[in-house]
Design a protein around this motif. Structure first.
Motif, PDB file in Angstrom:
ATOM      1  N   UNK A 186       0.827  -1.208   0.000  1.00 27.11           N
ATOM      2  CA  UNK A 186       0.000   0.000   0.000  1.00 27.11           C
ATOM      3  C   UNK A 186       0.859   1.255   0.000  1.00 27.11           C
ATOM      4  N   UNK A 187       1.931   1.231   0.787  1.00 27.95           N
ATOM      5  CA  UNK A 187       2.777   2.421   0.905  1.00 27.95           C
ATOM      6  C   UNK A 187       3.432   2.788  -0.420  1.00 27.95           C
ATOM      7  N   UNK A 188       3.808   1.784  -1.202  1.00 29.29           N
ATOM      8  CA  UNK A 188       4.523   2.038  -2.460  1.00 29.29           C
ATOM      9  C   UNK A 188       3.656   1.830  -3.697  1.00 29.29           C
ATOM     10  N   UNK A 189       2.372   1.588  -3.488  1.00 29.72           N
ATOM     11  CA  UNK A 189       1.456   1.444  -4.618  1.00 29.72           C
ATOM     12  C   UNK A 189       1.742   0.236  -5.483  1.00 29.72           C
ATOM     13  N   UNK A 190       2.119  -0.879  -4.863  1.00 30.39           N
ATOM     14  CA  UNK A 190       2.472  -2.089  -5.604  1.00 30.39           C
ATOM     15  C   UNK A 190       1.208  -2.903  -5.832  1.00 30.39           C
ATOM     16  N   UNK A 191       0.715  -2.902  -7.052  1.00 28.67           N
ATOM     17  CA  UNK A 191      -0.518  -3.624  -7.359  1.00 28.67           C
ATOM     18  C   UNK A 191      -0.252  -4.788  -8.306  1.00 28.67           C
ATOM     19  N   UNK A 192       0.120  -4.480  -9.508  1.00 30.71           N
ATOM     20  CA  UNK A 192       0.427  -5.526 -10.491  1.00 30.71           C
ATOM     21  C   UNK A 192       1.761  -5.200 -11.161  1.00 30.71           C
ATOM     22  N   UNK A 193       2.869  -5.516 -10.464  1.00 31.89           N
ATOM     23  CA  UNK A 193       4.188  -5.210 -11.044  1.00 31.89           C
ATOM     24  C   UNK A 193       4.374  -5.896 -12.394  1.00 31.89           C
TER      25      UNK A 193
END
Length: 253
Positions: A151-158
């Motif tokens: 959530x902190x780094x916006x990691x959704x679908x690398x």
């Protein structure tokens, strides 16, 4: 195969030495080399420190003193293109020194007396790394990265990218700088501080090499924000699981 694994920062190799079977430590040239077995692959792990000279010295030592036959550099990088986001993975096809400029004696980016601007990464090693990276995202990513860090780094679908990586003795954190490199170096996927030096040494010593990087920032004015937090909580997990899968698939080939 004897695999040399290089990273610039200790956080980028977190867990690898601990995973070694029967490791032993050798100190040479102000660096600590850990020698052992990683998932049944003969391996040497070492921290190069930051920058091209440090990386070149480390790579040469791995080959000349430790008999390494293949080199893998893993760590973090800044995005080389706006479409490449934090948390994405890049694998080098070739590498260039973006701060090399001996013009007008030689063309910009050309390493004098080599006739080369772009040093190739090994295609077969790169393909194995791609396979390992895809397997990581499919099987390990969801559990390996803490939900708070996602959530902190916006990691959704690398995503995974393969292309040109540019190295220089500069931490690129200026939007105009990265835009200029984009214009001068088509196909740029990442900027960092070591890979092209490793690739040049490996080219001159005829040793296959591969470079894989996790994108930690957008190489702009916000590049230093939470950098070390990202390296520890995200990139270290990427590197550990991708190297594990790389070794496990390599031992059966």
């Amino acid at each position: 195969m004897r695999l040399g694994i290089i990273s610039a920062l200790s956080e980028e190799q977190q867990g690898l030495v601990e995973a070694m079977q029967s490791p032993y430590k050798l100190i040479h040239g102000q660096r600590t080399y850990w020698v052992g077995q990683l998932w049944e692959i003969d391996a040497v792990c070492v921290l190069s420190r930051i920058g091209k000279v440090a990386a070149a010295v480390t790579t040469t030592t791995l080959v000349e003193k430790f008999g390494v036959t293949h080199i893998l550099f893993t760590g973090v990088a800044g995005s080389g293109d706006r479409s490449i986001k934090v948390g994405d993975i890049v694998v080098a096809e070739s590498l260039v020194q973006h701060d090399m400029d001996a013009s007008p004696l030689f063309p910009r980016f050309e390493v004098p007396l080599t006739g080369m601007t772009h040093f190739p990464a090994d295609h077969h090693l790169g393909t194995r790394l791609l396979d390992a990276a895809y397997a990581f995202l499919e099987n390990d990513f969801s559990d390996a990265i803490d939900p708070l860090e996602k959530a902190a780094f916006g990691l959704r679908q690398p995503r995974i990218h393969r292309g040109l990586i540019a190295s220089g003795d500069q931490f690129v954190n200026d939007r105009e700088h990265i835009n200029g490199l984009n214009a001068a170096l088509p196909g740029l996927v990442a900027v960092e501080m070591e890979g092209a030096a490793v690739a040049q040494v490996c080219h001159e010593l005829n040793v296959p090499c591969a470079v894989i990087r996790t994108i930690s920032d957008n190489a702009n004015e916000n590049a230093a924000t939470d950098f070390l937090r990202f390296v520890k909580s995200v990139a270290a997990q990427y590197a550990f699981h991708i190297v594990r899968r790389f070794c496990q698939q390599t031992k059966v080939l």
